[in-house]
Scaffold this motif. Structure first.
Motif, mmCIF file in Angstrom:
data_model
loop_
_atom_site.group_PDB
_atom_site.id
_atom_site.type_symbol
_atom_site.label_atom_id
_atom_site.label_comp_id
_atom_site.label_asym_id
_atom_site.label_seq_id
_atom_site.Cartn_x
_atom_site.Cartn_y
_atom_site.Cartn_z
ATOM 1 N N GLY A 113 -38.874 -135.436 104.578
ATOM 2 C CA GLY A 113 -39.613 -136.112 103.529
ATOM 3 C C GLY A 113 -38.730 -136.486 102.350
ATOM 4 N N GLU B 185 -50.420 -129.645 98.182
ATOM 5 C CA GLU B 185 -50.371 -130.415 99.434
ATOM 6 C C GLU B 185 -48.985 -130.343 100.079
ATOM 7 N N GLU B 186 -48.105 -129.515 99.514
ATOM 8 C CA GLU B 186 -46.763 -129.268 100.059
ATOM 9 C C GLU B 186 -45.827 -130.479 99.957
ATOM 10 N N TYR B 187 -46.009 -131.297 98.911
ATOM 11 C CA TYR B 187 -45.031 -132.347 98.612
ATOM 12 C C TYR B 187 -43.930 -131.746 97.743
ATOM 13 N N GLU B 188 -42.731 -132.314 97.845
ATOM 14 C CA GLU B 188 -41.598 -131.837 97.037
ATOM 15 C C GLU B 188 -41.574 -132.623 95.724
ATOM 16 N N VAL B 189 -42.104 -132.011 94.683
ATOM 17 C CA VAL B 189 -42.372 -132.714 93.426
ATOM 18 C C VAL B 189 -41.529 -132.166 92.277
ATOM 19 N N LEU C 32 -50.374 -132.219 94.281
ATOM 20 C CA LEU C 32 -49.301 -132.539 95.232
ATOM 21 C C LEU C 32 -48.524 -131.293 95.636
ATOM 22 N N ALA D 54 -43.742 -140.266 102.297
ATOM 23 C CA ALA D 54 -43.013 -139.373 101.386
ATOM 24 C C ALA D 54 -42.945 -137.939 101.892
ATOM 25 N N LYS D 55 -43.927 -137.534 102.658
ATOM 26 C CA LYS D 55 -43.959 -136.145 103.113
ATOM 27 C C LYS D 55 -43.089 -135.913 104.341
ATOM 28 N N ILE E 189 -40.009 -136.373 95.172
ATOM 29 C CA ILE E 189 -40.886 -137.210 94.348
ATOM 30 C C ILE E 189 -40.666 -136.846 92.888
ATOM 31 N N LEU F 124 -48.031 -142.471 98.281
ATOM 32 C CA LEU F 124 -47.010 -141.615 98.893
ATOM 33 C C LEU F 124 -47.087 -141.655 100.409
ATOM 34 N N LEU G 29 -51.772 -140.255 96.238
ATOM 35 C CA LEU G 29 -51.574 -139.805 97.618
ATOM 36 C C LEU G 29 -51.464 -140.999 98.571
#
Length: 257
Positions: free
Chosen positions: A11, A34-38, A31, A138-139, A14, A133, A130
Motif C-alpha cells: 500500500g 481501517e489499517e491505513y498507513e496515515v 483511517l 492506497a491500502k 497517506i 483512497l 475512503l
C-alpha cells in the motif's frame, strides 16, 4: 521486489498536510482503525523531502492553511511536474465549496484524488476520503499496519509461566499479533495457548490472549511470534492501532527533523 509490486502489496503512505481539526480528529482516526498507513504533516517543505524518498504516496492537502490558493496551486503543480514526485497521488481537502476552484483542480491541475469539501458531516467526509483512497489502491494487499518498536524499553511483554511472569521485549506488533524476545527462553511450543498476557505499549498496559505461531532462532536469540485470538478485546485492538500509528509517525518525524 520492484517498487510497483511493493506498493501493490504494502500500500501507500497517506499524508494529510495541515488537516483541519475535523479531518484530524475524525477522518484520520477512522483511517487508522481501517489499517491505513496515515501521517499528519504540518510543514509543506518537510513533506516535499518525505515524498521525494517515498514517491508512491498519497498527499491530501488543506489549501486553506499557510499558503494562498495561488501558492498552493504552484506547489501542487511543482510536485506533479517533478519526475521524482510525479507519481504522488494528490487530493484537495478544503472548506471552500467553490465549483470553479473544484473544476480547476479536477479538470486543469488533474489531481488524482479529487477535490473534497470539508463539511461538518464527518460520516460523509470519511466516506468521500475512503472512496478517493480506494480509487488509487492506497491500502494495497496489506491487511495490518505493523510497528517495529525494536529498541523502545517501554514496549514490553509479560508472559505468565507457572505462576510467575517472564518479561520480554516486543520486536514488532500489529492488531494481528506480535513478535518478541524474552529475557529467559520460556520454551513455548508451537500452537500453545498464552492467556492473560500483559503487553505494555509505553504508558498503556493491555491484556491479550494469543497462540504461539512459531519462532525464529538465529543461534543467538529466539524470536517468538504470537498471534492474538478472537477473544482479544476489540478495544485492545483499537489501542494497538493507535500505538502503531503513533510509533510510525514518531519514526518519520525523527527521520525528517
Amino acid at each position: 521486489m520492484a517498487q510497483g509490486n511493493t506498493v501493490e502489496v504494502l500500500g501507500k503512505k497517506i499524508f494529510f498536510l495541515y488537516p483541519a481539526a475535523l479531518v484530524q480528529n475524525d477522518v484520520v482516526e477512522e483511517l487508522i482503525q481501517e489499517e491505513y498507513e496515515v501521517y499528519v504533516i504540518k510543514d509543506q517543505e518537510k513533506l516535499k523531502k518525505i515524498i521525494a524518498k517515498y514517491p508512491a504516496s498519497v498527499v491530501l492537502v488543506n489549501i486553506s492553511e499557510q499558503l494562498s490558493e495561488k501558492e498552493w496551486e504552484q506547489w501542487i503543480r511543482a510536485i506533479m511536474a517533478d519526475p521524482v514526485t510525479a507519481k504522488v497521488d494528490i487530493g484537495i481537502l478544503a472548506p471552500n465549496g467553490d465549483e470553479d476552484l473544484k473544476r480547476k483542480y479536477v479538470n486543469s491541475v488533474k489531481v488524482k484524488c479529487g477535490y473534497i469539501q470539508v463539511k461538518s458531516d464527518s460520516k460523509l467526509l470519511i466516506k468521500q476520503v475512503l472512496a478517493a483512497l480506494i480509487a488509487v489502491n492506497a491500502k494495497g494487499q496489506r491487511k495490518y499496519i505493523r510497528a517495529a518498536p525494536d529498541n523502545e524499553t517501554m514496549t514490553t511483554i509479560n508472559l505468565p509461566i507457572n505462576g510467575d511472569y517472564i518479561k520480554g521485549n516486543i520486536k514488532d506488533i500489529s492488531t494481528m499479533g506480535l513478535s518478541c524476545i524474552f529475557d529467559e527462553d520460556p520454551e513455548l511450543e508451537k500452537n500453545s495457548l498464552c492467556q492473560n498476557v500483559q503487553i505494555k505499549l509505553q504508558s498503556i498496559l493491555l491484556k491479550v490472549e494469543g497462540i504461539v505461531f512459531g519462532f525464529r532462532d538465529d543461534g543467538v536469540t529466539k524470536t517468538y511470534v504470537i498471534v492474538f485470538t478472537q477473544r482479544t478485546d476489540p478495544a485492545v485492538r483499537t489501542k494497538i492501532r493507535k500505538f502503531v500509528q503513533g510509533s510510525m509517525q514518531a519514526k518519520l518525524d525523527a527521520e525528517f527533523k
